[in-house]
Design an enzyme around this catalytic site. Structure first.
Site, PDB file in Angstrom:
ATOM      1  N   HIS A  13      -3.554   0.997  12.174  1.00 58.79           N
ATOM      2  CA  HIS A  13      -3.249  -0.231  12.918  1.00 58.79           C
ATOM      3  C   HIS A  13      -4.566  -0.915  13.267  1.00 58.79           C
ATOM      4  O   HIS A  13      -5.415  -0.315  13.929  1.00 58.79           O
ATOM      5  CB  HIS A  13      -2.475   0.158  14.180  1.00 58.79           C
ATOM      6  CG  HIS A  13      -2.017  -1.007  15.006  1.00 58.79           C
ATOM      7  ND1 HIS A  13      -2.005  -2.306  14.541  1.00 58.79           N
ATOM      8  CD2 HIS A  13      -1.531  -1.066  16.280  1.00 58.79           C
ATOM      9  CE1 HIS A  13      -1.543  -3.102  15.486  1.00 58.79           C
ATOM     10  NE2 HIS A  13      -1.254  -2.381  16.547  1.00 58.79           N
ATOM     11  N   ASN A  46     -10.253  -2.900   2.633  1.00 59.39           N
ATOM     12  CA  ASN A  46      -9.960  -2.897   1.201  1.00 59.39           C
ATOM     13  C   ASN A  46     -11.259  -2.726   0.413  1.00 59.39           C
ATOM     14  O   ASN A  46     -12.349  -2.770   0.984  1.00 59.39           O
ATOM     15  CB  ASN A  46      -9.321  -4.229   0.789  1.00 59.39           C
ATOM     16  CG  ASN A  46      -7.828  -4.289   1.098  1.00 59.39           C
ATOM     17  OD1 ASN A  46      -7.167  -3.259   1.259  1.00 59.39           O
ATOM     18  ND2 ASN A  46      -7.301  -5.488   1.173  1.00 59.39           N
ATOM     19  N   HIS A  70       0.834  -1.221   0.000  1.00 57.52           N
ATOM     20  CA  HIS A  70       0.000   0.000   0.000  1.00 57.52           C
ATOM     21  C   HIS A  70       0.862   1.261   0.000  1.00 57.52           C
ATOM     22  O   HIS A  70       0.520   2.269   0.634  1.00 57.52           O
ATOM     23  CB  HIS A  70      -0.937   0.030   1.209  1.00 57.52           C
ATOM     24  CG  HIS A  70      -1.955  -1.068   1.219  1.00 57.52           C
ATOM     25  ND1 HIS A  70      -3.234  -0.916   0.745  1.00 57.52           N
ATOM     26  CD2 HIS A  70      -1.873  -2.363   1.623  1.00 57.52           C
ATOM     27  CE1 HIS A  70      -3.894  -2.058   0.894  1.00 57.52           C
ATOM     28  NE2 HIS A  70      -3.089  -2.951   1.408  1.00 57.52           N
TER      29      HIS A  70
END
Ligand code: HDD
Length: 695
Positions: free
Chosen positions: A334, A143, A69
């Site tokens: 995170h 995603n 990414h």
């Protein structure tokens, strides 16, 4: 809107207005173009502190790019729940209190490419949201696919090494079309469901603003009294889910490698704020084993027809970052950043992620204090016993940095009741230590087939073409055959079509791995009816019908679209009857692939000039081949004819996304723009036969 997060960021923002050149040590300098030298043509002196500070800083300006990414674009915004309908399931305030608007930062990304790679590659797109809630930061790191390629995070390095450029020559950049990726796929059939998504139109979104997002894993919502409910998160874009076509992607990678990044930036700058609806699929803990797949398996979806998606709130992105590096590059997501009311499940991919994201920030952002970087700071107070470390920004006072203590008055104080404090969901766990995949994760072909079964004819054609393209780039014939053999276990039609294109013998073809379908998976059945922010190329030259063109430009803008005039040269074009018409773009700098639709206005001279230019004829023919809406009025239809597009004469003719009228100026029928807009809103005229027209 200046929310809590923006007000906090104000403290870190620096404006250049009127400032003088002052070094990092606060010393004003009067000269920055020549280094301090011993004599006219002499060597540079070590004592030139200004030179050393300037060049040293420059030498250290790069940080490691994200290992995956790496390329992305971000924006700020806010999230508001519609009502308190989730209050029965979670103690998370930001999901249940409609009077609370939570600031967010969202970063979209591609996965495989480096920071400088093109936006329009075939890839998964990241959709990571940091909610700055009043209970702390919550990161939903998702995603635009609802499934992942592997089931256990210990395979992640293998998967990423396979899809990234090959290690000996670092080729290819940002492509899955190469041997190592498909070698991995053939040997690791758990990838197949996600690979179906990757070969589908989902992997080439028209815009970040027009793609869905998914939390992927099954998470848990937890109530104040500790009751858990399984949850899957969904983002649905207000503008609908739309894709490019593959040939466009490849061309855009050259014309505008920043296509998706620019699109997001420009939409927000123009005030057309992108929006998504957050939805949840809820499953009671008692139904954990009610499915023919494991809820903990991240290669599986829960079909929406089986568990409907409940809409719960709205996300709006309304502010671009001020500085790409400071914000978009340094933002640190995170999966383990959760708040009271949300918790994990034992999905082994999620468990691995909960280790990896913190770990990666330590190398990427240079130490344990990255949460102090402005974009990462929560809007709540922070109070820990953590001290020191690279990049420490805070000046902690007092003698104590340990718990328990008396010398510091017992601070920071611990304790409190859930959900005021975070407390882990008390899941009962009992088992032997084993290194073995659960048998409930064993089916790798069923949902790959479900996906295939759910596609429209057009979408299937695209999937087959993508497999042929990608496998056609694979040099090792055995790997091509091994992938086709795997596809044979998904669906015979798919495997046969791919094998045929590759000139491979048919593999063993059994029954489809599933006969089920989920209509919600198809993008095509879900038009939105809006043309807001759609870009329309208006081809003009001297002699154009200014009156008719202005009328249509106005009507398109009123519908929220973005028409741009393109002419052979910049400045303005002379119109047939009225004032000059400003030119937005020189046609040779643009291409039809950068637009959603094309309009050709009337004007015998204008059309003659345009039709004589091969690149303009190509522009129109290419838009036609990519099945975009095309409109022409008056003699504008002659340019369509010159591009090989046959149209019938009439007051208002609509044929497979091509809208024409022989009328011009104030005689253009009122319905002309309405019909053109309807065709644009359909995104593509999939029923158009493009065989006769070459571009
Ligand atoms: Fe990951 C970045 C999404 C599995 C390890 N991941 C990263 C980003 C997104 C995702 C959107 C970019 C965040 C940003 O914009 O900064 N990743 C996913 C999803 C997964 C997934 C949806 C599966 C459901 N990831 C995954 C696994 C691992 C990682 C299994 C490791 C075991 N991912 C990382 C990372 C990255 C990352 C190496 C690179 C940069 C970063 O974290 O901050 O830690």
């Amino acid at each position: 809107m200046a929310d809590e997060k923006q007000r906090a960021l104000d403290g870190a923002r620096v404006d250049p207005d009127g400032s003088r050149l002052i070094t990092q040590q606060g010393v004003r300098v009067d000269h920055t173009d020549d280094s301090l030298a011993a004599g006219d043509r002499g060597p540079t002196l070590l004592e030139d502190f200004h030179f050393r500070e300037k060049v040293t800083h420059f030498d250290h300006e790069r940080i490691p790019e994200r290992v995956v990414h790496a390329r992305g674009a971000g924006a700020y915004g806010h999230f508001t729940p519609y009502d308190d309908r989730l209050a029965r399931y979670t103690a998370a305030e930001f999901l249940t209190d409609p009077s609370v608007t939570t600031p967010v930062f969202v970063r979209f990304s591609t996965v495989a490419g480096s920071r400088g790679s093109a936006d329009t590659v075939r890839d998964v797109r990241g959709f990571a949201t940091k909610f700055y809630t009043r209970q702390g930061n919550y990161d939903l790191v998702g995603n635009n696919f609802p499934v992942f390629f592997i089931q256990d995070g210990i395979k992640f390095p293998d998967f990423v090494h396979a899809v990234k450029p090959e290690p000996h020559n670092e080729i290819p950049q940002a492509q899955s079309a190469h041997d190592t990726f498909w070698d991995f796929v053939a040997l690791q059939p758990e990838t197949l469901h996600a690979v179906m998504w990757l070969m589908s139109d989902r992997a080439i979104p028209r815009s970040y603003r027009m793609m869905q997002g998914f939390g992927v894993h099954t998470f848990r919502l937890v109530t104040a009294d500790g009751r858990g409910t399984f949850v899957k998160f969904h983002w649905k874009p207000a503008l609908g889910t739309h894709s490019l076509v593959w040939e466009e992607c490849q061309r855009i990678a050259g014309y505008d490698p920043d296509f998706n990044r620019r699109d997001l930036w420009e939409a927000i700058e123009s005030g057309a704020f992108p929006e998504w609806e957050l939805g949840v699929q809820l499953v009671e803990e008692t139904d954990e084993f009610a499915f023919d797949f494991d809820l903990l398996d991240p290669t599986k979806i829960i079909p929406e027809e089986r568990v409907p998606v409940l809409p719960v709130g709205r996300l709006v992105l309304d502010r671009n970052p001020d500085n790409f590096f400071a914000e978009t590059e340094q933002v640190a997501f995170h999966t383990a950043n959760i708040v009271p009311g949300i918790d994990f499940t034992n999905d082994p991919l999620l468990q691995a992620r909960n280790f990896s994201y913190l770990d990666t920030q330590l190398i990427r952002l240079g130490g344990p204090n990255f949460a102090q970087i402005p974009v990462n700071r929560p809007v709540t107070e922070v109070s820990t016993n953590q001290r020191d470390g690279y990049g420490q920004q805070r000046v902690h006072r007092g003698r104590t940095s340990y718990t328990p203590n008396t010398l510091g008055g017992g601070c920071p104080v611990v304790g409190g009741d859930f959900p005021e404090v975070f407390r882990h969901y008390q899941e009962k766990v009992d088992g032997s230590k084993i290194r073995k995949r659960s048998a409930s994760f064993a089916d790798h072909h069923g949902q790959a087939a479900l996906f295939w079964n759910s596609m429209s004819e057009v979408e299937r054609t695209h999937i087959v073409a993508a497999f042929r393209f990608e496998l056609g780039k694979v040099e090792t014939v055995e790997i091509r055959a091994a992938v086709v053999a795997q596809l044979g276990r998904v669906h015979a039609d798919l495997a046969a079509a791919v094998a045929e294109g590759l000139g491979l013998p048919l593999p063993d073809l059994g029954e489809p791995a599933s006969t089920q379908s989920s209509p919600a998976l198809s993008q095509l059945g879900q038009p939105t009816g809006t043309i807001a922010t759609r870009k329309i190329a208006v081809l003009v030259a001297d002699g154009v019908d200014g009156e008719g063109t202005e009328k249509i430009l106005t009507a398109l803008r009123e519908r929220g679209a973005t028409p741009e005039t393109l002419a052979p040269r910049g400045g303005a074009v002379r119109t047939a009857h009225g004032p000059d018409l400003p030119v937005d773009r020189v046609v040779s700098t643009m291409a039809s692939v950068l637009y959603d639709a094309v309009l050709v206005p009337c004007g015998p001279d204008s059309v003659e000039t345009l039709a004589a230019d091969g690149s303009v004829r190509h522009f129109v023919a290419e838009a036609f081949r990519h099945r975009k809406a095309i409109a022409a009025f008056g003699t504008g239809t002659e340019l369509l004819a010159a591009a090989g597009i046959a149209v019938d004469d009439g007051d208002l003719v609509v044929e497979a996304g091509v809208v024409t009228t022989t009328k011009a100026r104030d005689e253009i029928p009122d319905g002309f723009v309405d019909v053109f807009a309807q065709e644009i809103a359909k995104h593509r005229a999939w029923n158009r036969d493009t065989r006769e027209v070459t571009a």
